[in-house]
Design an enzyme around this catalytic site. Sequence first.
Site, mmCIF file in Angstrom:
data_model
loop_
_atom_site.group_PDB
_atom_site.id
_atom_site.type_symbol
_atom_site.label_atom_id
_atom_site.label_comp_id
_atom_site.label_asym_id
_atom_site.label_seq_id
_atom_site.Cartn_x
_atom_site.Cartn_y
_atom_site.Cartn_z
ATOM 1 N N THR A 198 0.818 -1.222 0.000
ATOM 2 C CA THR A 198 0.000 0.000 0.000
ATOM 3 C C THR A 198 0.848 1.266 0.000
ATOM 4 O OG1 THR A 198 -0.224 0.113 2.420
ATOM 5 C CG2 THR A 198 -1.808 -1.250 1.233
ATOM 6 N N LEU A 241 -2.229 5.250 -0.476
ATOM 7 C CA LEU A 241 -3.659 4.949 -0.497
ATOM 8 C C LEU A 241 -3.823 3.494 -0.045
ATOM 9 C CD1 LEU A 241 -4.652 6.657 -3.867
ATOM 10 C CD2 LEU A 241 -4.719 7.606 -1.548
ATOM 11 N N HIS A 242 -3.936 3.305 1.264
ATOM 12 C CA HIS A 242 -3.899 1.949 1.817
ATOM 13 C C HIS A 242 -5.124 1.118 1.424
ATOM 14 C CE1 HIS A 242 -0.385 3.063 4.126
ATOM 15 N NE2 HIS A 242 -1.048 4.051 4.715
ATOM 16 N N ASP A 243 -6.294 1.496 1.929
ATOM 17 C CA ASP A 243 -7.479 0.658 1.743
ATOM 18 C C ASP A 243 -7.936 0.517 0.293
ATOM 19 O OD1 ASP A 243 -7.668 -0.029 4.425
ATOM 20 O OD2 ASP A 243 -8.830 1.751 4.919
#
Length: 307
Positions: A198, A241-243
Amino acid sequence: MTRAKPRLTVIDTDPGIDDAIGILLALASPQFTIAGVTTVAGNIGIETTTRNAGRLLAFEDREDIPVFQGASAPLSRTGPEPLNLHGEDGIGGVALPDPAWLPESQHAVEWLANFLLEQPAGAVDVLALGPLTNLARLALERPEAARRIGRMIAMGGAIHEHGNVGPRSEFNLWADPEAAAVVVASGLPLVLIPLDVTRRVRATREFVETLAANVNPMAAMVGSLIESYFEGAANRESRPLHDPCVMLYALAPELFRIEELRLSVDTGNGEAAGALTISPEGSLVQVALGVDGPAALDLLARHLTAI
């Protein structure tokens, strides 16, 4: 290759700025048929995460998608304090409408179990963006339903990367280590998207400006959400932008490099709580350890700006 047929999908989430971006990406993508959104406490308390899920659906006028409130605390420990990173409202103060309808009265775990049993085995994917409490409870309380999940894709953990709440711990697993341990050891078809990936899908200020200027209201909203990440971080040129990487993997798994690892979860109370360890005694998990970051970002932009 992108799936030709939409997948029946449940989003388990604790919105959360990057959760919000992931949800909007899913709403913009015809490859998903979203059957429901289940909420969990994590980034902020359960009442706020549930309200934020409703606000995002109201923004897109998706009254057809029900919201089910889930776990308000971890399986067996005190929940974490809310993150200041996402602001008091959990989504950086970005203007969204109030929910247009109330969440359903049925608990998220009960609904998810019943829904899985109603569908053909393997027909439903679960995209998990927060602590894994709801999914652990499903595995513990309704294993016959949990075994019917087609694929569970979860953002969480760190393998070779430094953690974001400790030297080796990532927030989603740290927030409920016991739940993470249950899910990792469950044998369910889990794909884990850790910080190793991520942190390589990064939105630049130029990317934000491009989205903000787009005529599609969803693109402009995502631009505003990412911009709220930059506030108070003037020296940063990009933000991870992890999720949204969960949705991006579901849309285009060919952009990611997957390895099968034997993992265990630290369930202690020290700074390593929630940390993942590779060990012969661990459970086999599919883990994303590489990604074509620019291509993933381009895919995100294409879905958000489509008219």
